[in-house]
Design a protein around this motif. Structure first.
Motif, PDB file in Angstrom:
ATOM      1  N   TRP A  69      40.439  38.188  37.946  1.00  0.00           N
ATOM      2  CA  TRP A  69      41.179  38.782  39.062  1.00  0.00           C
ATOM      3  C   TRP A  69      41.953  40.006  38.573  1.00  0.00           C
ATOM      4  O   TRP A  69      42.432  40.032  37.429  1.00  0.00           O
ATOM      5  CB  TRP A  69      42.205  37.807  39.631  1.00  0.00           C
ATOM      6  CG  TRP A  69      41.655  36.638  40.384  1.00  0.00           C
ATOM      7  CD1 TRP A  69      40.379  36.129  40.340  1.00  0.00           C
ATOM      8  CD2 TRP A  69      42.380  35.800  41.298  1.00  0.00           C
ATOM      9  NE1 TRP A  69      40.279  35.033  41.162  1.00  0.00           N
ATOM     10  CE2 TRP A  69      41.486  34.806  41.767  1.00  0.00           C
ATOM     11  CE3 TRP A  69      43.688  35.789  41.757  1.00  0.00           C
ATOM     12  CZ2 TRP A  69      41.873  33.828  42.675  1.00  0.00           C
ATOM     13  CZ3 TRP A  69      44.077  34.808  42.655  1.00  0.00           C
ATOM     14  CH2 TRP A  69      43.174  33.844  43.115  1.00  0.00           C
ATOM     15  N   ALA A  70      42.131  40.971  39.484  1.00  0.00           N
ATOM     16  CA  ALA A  70      42.950  42.147  39.160  1.00  0.00           C
ATOM     17  C   ALA A  70      44.440  41.805  39.262  1.00  0.00           C
ATOM     18  O   ALA A  70      45.241  42.221  38.437  1.00  0.00           O
ATOM     19  CB  ALA A  70      42.622  43.289  40.113  1.00  0.00           C
ATOM     20  N   GLY A  71      44.790  41.070  40.292  1.00  0.00           N
ATOM     21  CA  GLY A  71      46.193  40.703  40.512  1.00  0.00           C
ATOM     22  C   GLY A  71      46.585  39.569  39.570  1.00  0.00           C
ATOM     23  O   GLY A  71      45.811  38.638  39.353  1.00  0.00           O
ATOM     24  N   HIS A 273      40.888  38.989  53.008  1.00  0.00           N
ATOM     25  CA  HIS A 273      40.979  39.229  51.557  1.00  0.00           C
ATOM     26  C   HIS A 273      39.595  39.552  50.966  1.00  0.00           C
ATOM     27  O   HIS A 273      39.121  38.891  50.043  1.00  0.00           O
ATOM     28  CB  HIS A 273      41.600  38.014  50.837  1.00  0.00           C
ATOM     29  CG  HIS A 273      42.167  38.373  49.488  1.00  0.00           C
ATOM     30  ND1 HIS A 273      43.315  37.825  48.987  1.00  0.00           N
ATOM     31  CD2 HIS A 273      41.739  39.239  48.525  1.00  0.00           C
ATOM     32  CE1 HIS A 273      43.563  38.322  47.773  1.00  0.00           C
ATOM     33  NE2 HIS A 273      42.608  39.191  47.473  1.00  0.00           N
ATOM     34  N   ALA A 276      38.174  44.123  48.039  1.00  0.00           N
ATOM     35  CA  ALA A 276      37.412  44.418  46.814  1.00  0.00           C
ATOM     36  C   ALA A 276      37.238  43.148  46.013  1.00  0.00           C
ATOM     37  O   ALA A 276      38.170  42.639  45.420  1.00  0.00           O
ATOM     38  CB  ALA A 276      38.139  45.465  45.982  1.00  0.00           C
ATOM     39  N   THR A 278      35.659  40.970  42.865  1.00  0.00           N
ATOM     40  CA  THR A 278      35.178  41.159  41.492  1.00  0.00           C
ATOM     41  C   THR A 278      33.658  40.958  41.530  1.00  0.00           C
ATOM     42  O   THR A 278      33.183  39.955  42.060  1.00  0.00           O
ATOM     43  CB  THR A 278      35.827  40.119  40.553  1.00  0.00           C
ATOM     44  OG1 THR A 278      37.239  40.339  40.563  1.00  0.00           O
ATOM     45  CG2 THR A 278      35.312  40.253  39.141  1.00  0.00           C
TER      46      THR A 278
HETATM   47  C1  OXD Z   1      42.139  40.293  42.823  1.00  0.00           C
HETATM   48  C2  OXD Z   1      41.841  40.080  44.235  1.00  0.00           C
HETATM   49  O1  OXD Z   1      43.312  40.312  42.451  1.00  0.00           O
HETATM   50  O2  OXD Z   1      40.657  39.847  44.587  1.00  0.00           O
HETATM   51  O3  OXD Z   1      41.183  40.455  42.033  1.00  0.00           O
HETATM   52  O4  OXD Z   1      42.740  40.131  45.070  1.00  0.00           O
END
Ligand code: OXD
Ligand code: NDP
Length: 310
Positions: A69-71, A273, A276, A278
């Motif tokens: 995850w990015a977050g 959600h 974007a 992954t």
């Molecule tokens: C993430 C997201 O953080 O999908 O990757 O929100």
């Protein structure tokens, strides 16, 4: 031989396994990639915050935890993660997806597409939209995703401003930082795109005071995180017409409860959600490149700063 534990969800394993194996082969790294490895033998963990594995304290020899995850808000508080924690940065997949989603929603409003797509009374709306160069777009967050989106919007021709914690210098973007910088960035903006992480410092960054400085009839687009917005303030701004429409991809509670006022609001577009995702194909490349680089003695990339919360 490196032991790589895949703890990013069993459902993701069938897709990731061949892709990761291929990337490790290309890097000529000999690995044991598995869903189950004795904790003390694990060298790296490929991880997701929604993993069944939440207590990482037995992984005493693990060199890094690599999130897909990015977050990072769901894991920065996990006290059992004492290893370096890397988050997902993927310019070829995740960032491209975000650029497409953000650009699509900005252009929807900019071009006034809705009134032609939904036009049951067959009205001949003949006023043409202004050019992008007549519109001010502000992107809050100028990290991997915010910067990619800001650059695309500037390439299309919008007047793009951005805001970050540390002041940036980006060609074609008017950059701001800090509290005063936030008001300058938002003043008269016709579009606001939120690409900040969710941290204590960013909670309710979009509140009544800040909504009030936007251009009348502005558009708010939030693919960042739900807590960035004071929801009551946004609903009030939608009612008064200060905000014409909002597209929201992320919420304080997900899935968004059925009785949430956002669902019923005629000027709110809810997306689930999906801004974007992954993408395993390109994500595998960045995960393995990071591990391979670290094994060669390079510094880990995309390490989360736990004190900043992102
Ligand atoms: C993430 C997201 O953080 O999908 O990757 O929100
Ligand atoms: P980055 O960490 O690369 O960028 C974060 C940006 O926010 C940086 O520019 C940072 O400033 C800025 N920032 C952080 N805190 C503050 C603050 N207090 N004041 C001002 N600016 C601040 O993250 P990404 O671009 O990779 O991702 C951004 C967010 O997007 C993620 O955290 C996640 O919540 C969300 N996301 C949503 C997805 C979706 O599908 N909806 C998918 C993926 C991510 P500085 O540059 O100075 O550090």
């Amino acid at each position: 031989m490196l032991n790589i534990l895949f703890a990013a969800g069993d459902d993701r394993w069938p897709e990731y396994r061949p892709l990761l194996t291929d990337r490790f082969d290309k890097e000529e790294l000999e690995v044991n990639l598995s869903l189950e490895i004795a904790p003390e033998d694990v060298d790296y963990i490929i991880y997701a915050p929604d993993s069944a594995l939440q207590d990482l304290s037995p992984y005493v020899n693990c060199k890094a935890v690599m999130s897909v995850w990015a977050g990072a808000e769901a894991i920065v508080g996990n006290q059992t993660i004492t290893q370096p924690l890397c988050r997902m940065v993927d310019s070829e997949g995740l960032a491209r997806g975000m650029v497409e989603w953000v650009t699509g929603h900005v252009l929807r409003y900019h071009l006034g597409m809705d009134r032609h797509i939904v036009n049951p009374d067959q009205i001949w709306h003949c006023d043409s939209p202004p050019l992008a160069q007549q519109r001010k777009v502000t992107v809050l967050g100028l990290g991997e995703l915010g910067q990619a989106c800001a650059n695309m919007l500037a390439t299309i021709g919008f007047q793009v401003s951005g805001w970050s914690r540390n002041l940036k210098s980006i060609e074609g973007i008017t950059c701001h930082a800090g509290d005063d910088g936030l008001i300058s960035a938002l003043t008269d903006a016709q579009f606001v795109v939120l690409l900040l992480p969710s941290t204590p410092a960013t909670e309710n960054v979009i509140n009544a005071e800040r909504l009030a400085v936007l251009a009348k009839g502005a558009f708010v687009i939030n693919p960042g995180r739900g807590p960035l917005i004071d929801d009551a303030a946004l609903l009030a701004a939608l009612s008064s017409g200060q905000v014409a429409h909002a597209t929201l991809d992320v919420f304080r509670v997900e899935p968004l409860p059925q009785d949430d006022p956002y669902w019923a609001h005629p000027n709110v577009t809810v997306t689930p959600h999906i801004a974007a995702d992954t993408r395993p194909l390109t994500a595998s490349k960045t995960l393995v490149a990071n591990i391979a680089g670290h094994e060669r003695g390079e510094a880990l990339k995309h390490v989360v700063d736990r004190s900043a919360g992102y």
